[in-house]
Each structure stands twice: as C-alpha cells, then as structure tokens.
Design an enzyme around this catalytic site. Structure first.
Site, short mmCIF file in Angstrom:
data_model
loop_
_atom_site.label_atom_id
_atom_site.label_comp_id
_atom_site.label_asym_id
_atom_site.label_seq_id
_atom_site.Cartn_x
_atom_site.Cartn_y
_atom_site.Cartn_z
N ASP A 239 -4.66 2.87 -47.41
CA ASP A 239 -5.56 4.00 -47.70
C ASP A 239 -4.76 5.29 -47.83
O ASP A 239 -5.30 6.34 -48.16
CB ASP A 239 -6.68 4.11 -46.65
CG ASP A 239 -6.15 4.34 -45.25
OD1 ASP A 239 -4.92 4.43 -45.07
OD2 ASP A 239 -6.97 4.43 -44.31
N SER A 240 -3.43 5.21 -47.62
CA SER A 240 -2.54 6.33 -47.95
C SER A 240 -2.62 6.64 -49.44
O SER A 240 -2.16 7.70 -49.88
CB SER A 240 -1.10 6.01 -47.55
OG SER A 240 -0.72 4.74 -48.04
N ASP B 175 -6.06 -2.37 -47.76
CA ASP B 175 -6.67 -1.68 -46.62
C ASP B 175 -8.19 -1.58 -46.77
O ASP B 175 -8.68 -1.28 -47.87
CB ASP B 175 -6.14 -0.23 -46.60
CG ASP B 175 -5.45 0.12 -45.31
OD1 ASP B 175 -5.58 -0.63 -44.34
OD2 ASP B 175 -4.76 1.16 -45.30
N LYS C 137 -6.25 -5.42 -44.46
CA LYS C 137 -5.84 -4.76 -43.21
C LYS C 137 -7.00 -3.92 -42.70
O LYS C 137 -7.70 -3.29 -43.50
CB LYS C 137 -4.61 -3.87 -43.46
CG LYS C 137 -4.19 -3.06 -42.24
CD LYS C 137 -2.81 -2.48 -42.40
CE LYS C 137 -2.74 -1.16 -43.12
NZ LYS C 137 -3.51 -0.05 -42.51
N GLU D 209 -8.06 -1.17 -39.45
CA GLU D 209 -7.71 -0.40 -38.25
C GLU D 209 -8.70 -0.80 -37.18
O GLU D 209 -9.92 -0.71 -37.40
CB GLU D 209 -7.76 1.10 -38.55
CG GLU D 209 -6.71 1.51 -39.57
CD GLU D 209 -6.57 3.01 -39.75
OE1 GLU D 209 -7.14 3.79 -38.94
OE2 GLU D 209 -5.87 3.42 -40.69
N GLU E 104 1.49 1.17 -35.52
CA GLU E 104 1.94 2.46 -36.07
C GLU E 104 2.18 3.45 -34.93
O GLU E 104 1.35 3.60 -34.02
CB GLU E 104 0.87 3.03 -37.03
CG GLU E 104 1.28 4.38 -37.60
CD GLU E 104 0.51 4.82 -38.83
OE1 GLU E 104 -0.31 4.03 -39.34
OE2 GLU E 104 0.74 5.95 -39.29
O1 KIV Z 1 -2.31 3.37 -45.54
C1 KIV Z 1 -1.14 3.09 -45.27
O2 KIV Z 1 -0.20 3.35 -46.04
C2 KIV Z 1 -0.87 2.46 -44.00
C3 KIV Z 1 0.56 2.36 -43.57
C4 KIV Z 1 0.97 3.66 -43.01
C5 KIV Z 1 0.77 1.25 -42.64
O3 KIV Z 1 -1.77 2.07 -43.32
#
Ligand code: KIV
Length: 307
Positions: free
Chosen positions: A86-87, A125, A155, A157, A223
């Site tokens: 989600d970055s 994500d 992924k 959280e 993280e």
């Molecule tokens: O969104 C992302 O890039 C991440 C990484 C920092 C692991 O979750």
C-alpha cells in the site's frame, strides 16, 4: 524436471499453518542423490520454497513493485517475492498517507506486476478499509486481489486479535503474509512512526506473530522492531519464514520499498534503508540530456529519421 523437484527438505511447521493445500509446508520426499535445496534453482517461487529456505538457512529477497517493466527487471534479477504494497499510495499515487489508497487503485498495479513476473511470488497488500469490518470482508477483498489482480498471496496488517481474519482468508485458499510490529495503517493508533517491541513490549509482538502463524499465515513480515524482538519472533514461529524491514538481519527474508532502495526518492529516508543505486539522479540527468538535445536540435539526428 518439475519445480517441486528442487524441494528435498520437509520442514516441520506449526500444524495450523497447513490448513489449506496452498499453504503446504512439507515437500515430497526425494531420493538419495538429489541436489540440496537451493531457492535460486526454483523456477517459480511458492510458499513451500520459502519455508524450505528457512529450513535450509537460506535468505530470500522481496522488493515492492508496482508495474510491469519493473516486475520484469526484478524477476530477471532473481528477487524472490514482489510486493504491491500500500506504499503505492506514496510512490505511485503521490498521496501523503498509505491510508488513502483503495482496493480499486491497487488492483491494476497488482495485475501489471503479475503479468511481468514469471519466477517471483507476487504478494498484494490489503489496503486500509478493505478488510477491518469482518473476516468476510477480508476474504472478499483478498479474492479480488487474487482474481482480478492475479496475486499469488496477500499481505494483511494484523495482530493476535485478528486470527479469525487470517483463518478465513487461508480457508478460502489464499496464502497470507501477516504484517506485525510497526503497521503503518495503524500509524495514528501507534502514536506515529515508532520502533515497536522495545523492552517489555517485545512479548506482545512475539504473541501477535505466533498467533497469526498458528492461524495459518505462511510468512510473517516484521516492520521496525528491535533485532532482539525479531530474533524471538523468528524462533517463536518455527518453520514459518519471516521477512524483515527494519528488523535487523535475523529474519529469513528482507524487504524494502524499491524506490527507497534504488535512490528514486528525495529527502530523508528511514534508518533501515540502504541505497543500492541512485536511479533518481540517473534518470534526472538523462532527462536533462534529452531536453538539451531537443532544444539544440541535436536530437533527432539523421539515424532517427525516415527519408
Ligand atoms: O506497503 C509496503 O510497501 C509495505 C512494506 C513497507 C513492507 O508494507
């Protein structure tokens, strides 16, 4: 040779992590004379291979990725896992916060990476707002990342209170990476960007990771935690591999946001980032050279024109 013939090890895993065949953690036994496991020799990275890497003491690499051409480059370079994080909110869409990006904005990025990767495992994500309401909402969103995006895993959280979420997604046949420690989507609840798991707080991070691994996560991503906490987590989750970002060098794998690692972003970077290139200034110089040649009339030259 089938891709699984690279898989002589049968690591022991927490029983719960093999709830679905996609999460299988034991390899077909192979005969004497078979080559020892090497992740590099694997033609398509599966959950099984990452567990085998941990069992064999082999490290693996993950980078974020958001488009087709970059996915092809990282795949050729042998990066084992590509994460559409989600970055993307920050590095693709230019939002201030990762909280802003939506599932609908993530899916096309996932699809372009999935089209570009042939060996790497593609992990997508679950963005903020796409899973918190219920395990059913999480399954529906994860299914879209798999079905419309072509991801191989998702992924999320999470923490120990969210084992039902992980169980439900795994039951749906979707491999899960559980992201613990500093979870950026909870930035406000966590009081900002802070290292997690210091001192007595280490136990909570270990408990989160253990619970989520037992719920069926095939990988735990850590993280911004202390190296000692990461070491404890890596032991607590047994055969389940761990991936670190700002978690020291004790995890099975490492991940970085590629624009951070390759020098695409301006400004101060987190302490855990190492820059392996300066692609940003290279690109800027190249763009300046192009502009200069266009302005001077040097480009296009004879060889670029049709008579
Ligand atoms: O969104 C992302 O890039 C991440 C990484 C920092 C692991 O979750």
């Amino acid at each position: 040779m089938s891709e699984n013939e690279n898989a002589p090890y049968a690591p022991s895993a927490p029983a719960a992590s093999a709830q679905h065949p996609h999460n299988a953690t034991s390899a077909t036994p192979t005969g004497p004379g078979d080559k020892p496991f090497s992740l590099e020799a694997v033609k398509k990275v599966r959950t099984l291979h990452l567990a085998q890497a941990k069992a064999a003491g082999e490290k693996f690499s993950m980078l974020t990725c958001y488009d087709f051409l970059t996915a092809q480059i990282f795949d050729r370079a042998g990066i084992d896992m590509l994460l559409i994080g989600d970055s993307a909110a920050n590095v693709v869409y230019g939002y201030e916060s990762t909280l802003t990006v939506t599932l609908d904005e993530m899916i096309p990025l996932v699809a372009s990476v999935a089209r570009g990767a042939s060996r790497a495992m593609v992990v997508a994500d679950l963005p903020f707002g796409s899973y918190e309401q219920s395990p059913a909402q999480a399954v529906a969103s994860a299914a879209r990342l798999m079905k419309e995006g072509g991801a191989h895993a998702i992924k999320i959280e999470a923490n120990a209170a969210m084992t039902e979420w992980v169980r439900a997604i795994v039951r749906a046949g979707i491999p899960v990476v559980a992201h613990v420690g500093f979870t950026p989507q909870s930035e406000h609840a966590l009081g900002g960007f802070r290292v997690q798991g210091r001192g007595e707080k280490s136990d909570a991070v270990v408990a989160d990771a253990r619970a989520l691994a037992e719920a069926g996560a095939f990988c735990v991503l850590l993280e911004m935690v202390t190296t000692e906490t990461a070491r404890r987590v890596d032991q607590a989750v047994g055969a389940v591999p761990t991936i670190g970002i700002g978690a020291g060098n004790v995890t099975t794998g490492q991940v970085l946001v590629w624009q951070d690692a390759m020098g695409m972003r301006e400004g101060k970077l987190p302490k855990f980032v190492k820059q392996f290139a300066q692609i940003g200034s290279l690109l800027e110089d190249a763009a300046r050279a192009y502009r200069a040649e266009v302005r001077s009339g040097e480009f296009p030259a004879q060889e670029h024109t049709f008579e």
